[in-house]
Structure formats: C-alpha cells, structure tokens
Design a protein around this motif. Structure first.
Motif, mmCIF file in Angstrom:
data_model
loop_
_atom_site.group_PDB
_atom_site.id
_atom_site.type_symbol
_atom_site.label_atom_id
_atom_site.label_comp_id
_atom_site.label_asym_id
_atom_site.label_seq_id
_atom_site.Cartn_x
_atom_site.Cartn_y
_atom_site.Cartn_z
ATOM 1 N N ILE A 139 0.831 -1.205 0.000
ATOM 2 C CA ILE A 139 0.000 0.000 0.000
ATOM 3 C C ILE A 139 0.865 1.253 0.000
ATOM 4 N N ALA A 140 1.928 1.247 0.816
ATOM 5 C CA ALA A 140 2.813 2.406 0.875
ATOM 6 C C ALA A 140 3.502 2.651 -0.462
ATOM 7 N N LEU A 141 3.952 1.578 -1.104
ATOM 8 C CA LEU A 141 4.622 1.737 -2.397
ATOM 9 C C LEU A 141 3.642 2.201 -3.473
ATOM 10 N N THR A 142 2.416 1.683 -3.427
ATOM 11 C CA THR A 142 1.411 2.126 -4.399
ATOM 12 C C THR A 142 1.098 3.608 -4.220
ATOM 13 N N ALA A 143 0.934 4.029 -2.957
ATOM 14 C CA ALA A 143 0.665 5.445 -2.691
ATOM 15 C C ALA A 143 1.828 6.325 -3.120
ATOM 16 N N TRP A 144 3.031 5.769 -3.119
ATOM 17 C CA TRP A 144 4.200 6.535 -3.542
ATOM 18 C C TRP A 144 4.335 6.567 -5.056
ATOM 19 N N PHE A 145 3.990 5.444 -5.720
ATOM 20 C CA PHE A 145 4.209 5.348 -7.157
ATOM 21 C C PHE A 145 3.146 6.061 -7.984
ATOM 22 N N LEU A 146 1.915 6.156 -7.483
ATOM 23 C CA LEU A 146 0.859 6.776 -8.290
ATOM 24 C C LEU A 146 1.166 8.232 -8.633
ATOM 25 N N PRO A 147 1.449 9.097 -7.656
ATOM 26 C CA PRO A 147 1.824 10.470 -8.043
ATOM 27 C C PRO A 147 3.144 10.536 -8.773
ATOM 28 N N LEU A 148 4.057 9.598 -8.461
ATOM 29 C CA LEU A 148 5.342 9.580 -9.170
ATOM 30 C C LEU A 148 5.134 9.292 -10.645
ATOM 31 N N THR A 149 4.204 8.388 -10.971
ATOM 32 C CA THR A 149 3.932 8.067 -12.372
ATOM 33 C C THR A 149 3.441 9.288 -13.129
ATOM 34 N N LEU A 150 2.520 10.036 -12.523
ATOM 35 C CA LEU A 150 2.017 11.243 -13.175
ATOM 36 C C LEU A 150 3.121 12.289 -13.326
ATOM 37 N N ARG A 151 3.963 12.410 -12.299
ATOM 38 C CA ARG A 151 5.037 13.418 -12.368
ATOM 39 C C ARG A 151 6.042 13.063 -13.446
ATOM 40 N N VAL A 152 6.376 11.779 -13.556
ATOM 41 C CA VAL A 152 7.338 11.352 -14.574
ATOM 42 C C VAL A 152 6.781 11.590 -15.976
ATOM 43 N N SER A 153 5.494 11.267 -16.192
ATOM 44 C CA SER A 153 4.904 11.502 -17.509
ATOM 45 C C SER A 153 4.893 12.985 -17.851
ATOM 46 N N GLY A 154 4.626 13.834 -16.848
ATOM 47 C CA GLY A 154 4.668 15.276 -17.078
ATOM 48 C C GLY A 154 6.068 15.751 -17.419
ATOM 49 N N GLU A 155 7.086 15.194 -16.757
ATOM 50 C CA GLU A 155 8.462 15.582 -17.048
ATOM 51 C C GLU A 155 8.886 15.135 -18.446
ATOM 52 N N VAL A 156 8.429 13.965 -18.869
ATOM 53 C CA VAL A 156 8.765 13.495 -20.221
ATOM 54 C C VAL A 156 8.130 14.403 -21.268
ATOM 55 N N ARG A 157 6.867 14.793 -21.059
ATOM 56 C CA ARG A 157 6.217 15.713 -21.998
ATOM 57 C C ARG A 157 6.911 17.068 -22.004
ATOM 58 N N ALA A 158 7.332 17.534 -20.825
ATOM 59 C CA ALA A 158 8.051 18.807 -20.767
ATOM 60 C C ALA A 158 9.383 18.709 -21.509
ATOM 61 N N GLY A 159 10.042 17.551 -21.409
ATOM 62 C CA GLY A 159 11.288 17.361 -22.137
ATOM 63 C C GLY A 159 11.090 17.394 -23.647
ATOM 64 N N LEU A 160 9.997 16.808 -24.115
ATOM 65 C CA LEU A 160 9.699 16.858 -25.548
ATOM 66 C C LEU A 160 9.463 18.294 -26.009
ATOM 67 N N ARG A 161 8.722 19.049 -25.209
ATOM 68 C CA ARG A 161 8.464 20.445 -25.581
ATOM 69 C C ARG A 161 9.742 21.274 -25.552
ATOM 70 N N ALA A 162 10.602 21.026 -24.558
ATOM 71 C CA ALA A 162 11.845 21.792 -24.453
ATOM 72 C C ALA A 162 12.761 21.537 -25.647
ATOM 73 N N ARG A 163 12.693 20.356 -26.216
ATOM 74 C CA ARG A 163 13.518 20.031 -27.374
ATOM 75 C C ARG A 163 12.852 20.404 -28.694
ATOM 76 N N GLY A 164 11.660 20.973 -28.615
ATOM 77 C CA GLY A 164 10.965 21.387 -29.833
ATOM 78 C C GLY A 164 10.424 20.227 -30.645
ATOM 79 N N LEU A 165 10.206 19.081 -30.004
ATOM 80 C CA LEU A 165 9.698 17.900 -30.711
ATOM 81 C C LEU A 165 8.179 17.904 -30.669
ATOM 82 N N THR A 166 7.575 17.813 -31.834
ATOM 83 C CA THR A 166 6.107 17.785 -31.925
ATOM 84 C C THR A 166 5.669 16.603 -32.782
#
Length: 207
Positions: A139-166
C-alpha cells in the motif's frame, strides 16, 4: 513552516475519513453533490495540497471526468435523446467522479505513503499478524508510485516540448509511455535494492 492541522492528524483517522468520504461520494443524493464538492474543494486550500504533483493529479482526474462526460452524454445522444437531456443525465455520474477525485487528491496531499502504510497495517494486524508487513508495504509503495507516475509523464512531456519535438499524437503517447515506464522500472529497481539492503523487506522491520 510546521504542517497544518489536517496534515498532523493521525494516519488511522485520515484513513477512516477517506473511506467515509468515498461512501458519501457514492450514496449522497445528487441534489447535495454541489455542496459536497464545494466542501471537498476547500481542502485544496491547504498549503500541503498546493503542490505541483497534486495539481498534476487533479488535472489528470479532470481529463478523465471530461472523457466520461463525453462518452456518457454522447452515447445517450446517439440513442436519440436530446443533447441537453443527455448532458443533464450524465452530470450526476461526473459529479460523483469529481468528488472522488477531490477526495483522493486531498488524501495524497495530506498523507505521506509511509503514514498510509502504517495506518493500514494497524487495521490489518488483528487479521494477518506478522504477515501484515507485506500488504502494508504494498500500500505504501502504491501510494508513492501513483503520483510519481504522473510526475514522470509530465516531465517526459516537458522534455519533448523543451527540445521542440512535436510528433503526432499516437507517437507522442508511445514516447511518453515508453520513457515513463523505463524511468519507473529503474526507480523500482533502486527502491527494491534500498529496501533489501536496509532489511526493510521483513516483518521485523515494523517492530
């Protein structure tokens, strides 16, 4: 600054409040849903819930609710109901989904994964005994990974935008999912090694 009063609540109390709030979201009459949603939205005014990860979770939940509003109202409209009637019929379901989203987001912002795991272990110990550390750690790991998953996906999208990839939408979704899974896989491996090296993967760690 010190944590607020809601953040300082005992984890067991917050877990009970979570289940009670979910019950209210499910069975509250539809006429009272706007009042209940306003009460839950006030929880987001706490300093602990005004973070980037909580905001990302809230936006993801709103996209999910908008999807179900479109699907439910669209299916009714396709079956011959009027547009206004279809949207009106879909609003109670979307209101309950919004209330559940606010409950979950507020709980994540006001409770740490470790606190949630310990509270769950306290409730399950009379039934599982020494084996309770396994579901509590899960339960503790699930509670930790759920917001981490969303944060990682947001960082990957931000990285694509920063590199000008569309890239096209389909390719962009595949890139975000693939890169996010690789990052989470590496993080999970590091976490497993850390737990094992500190001998936290054993029931005696909770004593």
């Amino acid at each position: 600054p010190p944590p607020g009063p809601l953040r300082r609540l005992d984890g067991r109390i917050k877990l009970l409040l979570l289940f009670a709030a979910c019950f209210v979201c499910q069975y509250l009459p539809a006429a009272w849903l706007p009042v209940w949603i306003a009460v839950l939205a006030s929880l987001l005014a706490n300093r602990e819930t005004r973070t980037g990860s909580v905001g990302l979770m809230l936006r993801s939940g709103l996209f999910f609710i908008a999807f179900w509003l479109f699907m439910t109202a669209g299916s009714d409209w396709a079956l011959g109901k009027g547009l206004l009637g279809s949207v009106t019929a879909a609003l109670p379901l979307c209101g309950r989904l919004l209330a559940l989203t606010l409950v979950g987001v507020a709980f994540v912002g006001l409770s740490s994964p470790l606190e949630t795991g310990r509270a769950a272990a306290w409730f399950m110990r009379p039934f599982l005994g020494r084996r309770v550390w396994k579901p509590a750690l899960g339960i503790a790991l699930t509670a930790w990974f759920l917001p981490l998953t969303l944060r990682v996906s947001g960082e990957v999208r931000a990285g694509l935008r920063a590199r000008g990839l569309t890239p096209p939408l389909r390719k962009r979704l595949l890139l975000v999912a693939g890169a996010g899974l690789r990052i989470l896989e590496r993080t999970a491996g590091e976490l497993a090694v850390g737990l094992a090296s500190r001998r936290l993967d054993d029931w005696r760690a909770g004593d």
